[in-house]
Write a protein that holds these residues in place. Structure first.
Motif, mmCIF file in Angstrom:
data_model
loop_
_atom_site.group_PDB
_atom_site.id
_atom_site.type_symbol
_atom_site.label_atom_id
_atom_site.label_comp_id
_atom_site.label_asym_id
_atom_site.label_seq_id
_atom_site.Cartn_x
_atom_site.Cartn_y
_atom_site.Cartn_z
ATOM 1 N N MET B 93 15.253 79.803 15.243
ATOM 2 C CA MET B 93 15.849 81.177 15.092
ATOM 3 C C MET B 93 14.448 82.198 15.070
ATOM 4 O O MET B 93 14.360 83.057 14.531
ATOM 5 N N GLY B 94 13.709 81.988 16.181
ATOM 6 C CA GLY B 94 12.604 83.050 16.601
ATOM 7 C C GLY B 94 11.304 82.376 15.889
ATOM 8 O O GLY B 94 10.319 82.982 16.409
ATOM 9 N N ALA B 95 11.442 81.415 14.764
ATOM 10 C CA ALA B 95 10.201 81.213 14.135
ATOM 11 C C ALA B 95 9.268 80.345 14.867
ATOM 12 O O ALA B 95 9.754 79.511 15.851
ATOM 13 N N CYS B 96 7.940 80.685 14.624
ATOM 14 C CA CYS B 96 6.913 80.023 15.747
ATOM 15 C C CYS B 96 6.390 78.510 15.286
ATOM 16 O O CYS B 96 5.275 78.062 15.925
ATOM 17 N N HIS B 97 6.933 77.987 14.030
ATOM 18 C CA HIS B 97 6.318 76.810 13.547
ATOM 19 C C HIS B 97 7.553 76.264 12.747
ATOM 20 O O HIS B 97 8.559 76.904 12.287
#
Lengths: 224, 224
Positions: B93-97
């Protein structure tokens, strides 16, 4: 899809800084400075393309460059050596993106008096920089042929915030399973109004057209 | 360096979650599960290499795969279709990690009973995933030839946390200005004990050797 389960895990990564970005953009407009934020994956050819663009634009604009990296000054030295334009290297000390506050401090560190076209090479990262409005006049997003034509499917926000997309390393197209049509379709699925330029900094193909496009965008601010 | 100024901008991006990772690692070890966290830039060939490795390792291990993406289920479908192993697609949901909490929830979503080798394909990002210990038994970091041999200079942490590095897309080496010696030097500058495998999933070169290396690491946990 049968065998594969899809699970949605939410995490709040709200950016707290975007309110300030519009006022930076307004200030730059008042001062007649076009501010271009260049974003992409690591190793997509950002620095090479920036050098090619500067060499085409420096007769028309007074250009400055901000090179943001986690570490090293490799890129700033290259840009400075090859183009001779004013350049500053920013170290983000581990941070994966620039906030607009960091962009503003970078503009101050560069010193924009006498400049009318500033290029920010953001951290190589196809995720986080898209979440932070830097106050730029326009976002140039780079996708390189070796990365694959499916990246706009997997990294939606980066292509949603793109004002213009450059697909780089077109010269190596024969070596990769990359479809120009699919790339264009996937980019325009995220943002139907984004112009897409297919370029090769090696052969020079497409770079004149991209430079002309950026020139026309910049002149709306520098000649206003 | 003469003309270029270097400015250091600090931002606190402390990870709050790493304390939990060791207990996840301990639990997996008790249960005899080797957990491999695969990290790289977007488009470096993670999925292709993972498929090649599974096809070599599935006679020796009961493998499961967690595919983490911001959006799409392209990779999970590919892995599932081509290898037949148990696969789950995670959307961040958009998180980069992935935090270790997210990794743990992903392991629960996959269901690890009966498995002894779990591969996590992390988000394509050479920055943020390196900051978050997922609880993995080992980190496999991928660098592809088209990205350039200077990436360990610019993205230090990713190569510091690597237990093993695979340099992929060796088949396109003639088309790029990439030095195998420089890549190895730059990687070992960040982590002098990290073994480096140069591989091509297209020709198969080097993949057997990497698979054997991972097998020997995994057997320390699965046969303990």
């Amino acid at each position: 899809m049968e065998r594969v389960k899809v699970v949605e895990i939410k995490e709040d990564i709200t950016s707290r800084n975007n309110a300030q970005a519009q006022s930076i953009r307004d200030e730059l407009k008042r001062r007649g400075v076009f501010f271009l934020n260049v974003m992409s994956s690591p190793g997509s050819g950002k620095t090479t393309l920036i050098v090619s663009l500067i060499n085409r634009l420096k007769k028309d604009f007074k250009i400055g460059v901000i090179e943001a990296d986690i570490d090293s000054a490799v890129d700033a030295q290259t840009v400075s050596d090859v183009t001779g334009v004013k350049t500053v290297q920013i170290h983000t000390m581990g941070a994966c993106h620039l906030t607009c506050q960091m962009a503003y401090e970078s503009l101050e560190a560069l010193g924009i008096d006498g400049l009318d076209f500033v290029i920010l090479e953001n951290i190589g990262n196809l995720v986080c920089p898209a979440e932070f409005d830097t106050g730029a006049s326009a976002n140039l997003v780079i996708l390189s042929v070796p990365e694959g034509d499916d990246k706009p499917i997997k990294y939606p926000l980066m292509f949603e915030v793109a004002d213009v997309v450059a697909v780089t390393k077109k010269d190596v197209l024969p070596a990769f399973d990359f479809s120009i049509d699919k790339a264009e379709t996937n980019i325009n699925m995220r943002n139907k109004n984004t112009p897409v330029f297919f370029v090769s900094a090696v052969s020079g193909e497409g770079v004149d057209e991209l430079a002309e496009y950026l020139k026309s965008k910049a002149m709306k601010i520098t000649e206003a």
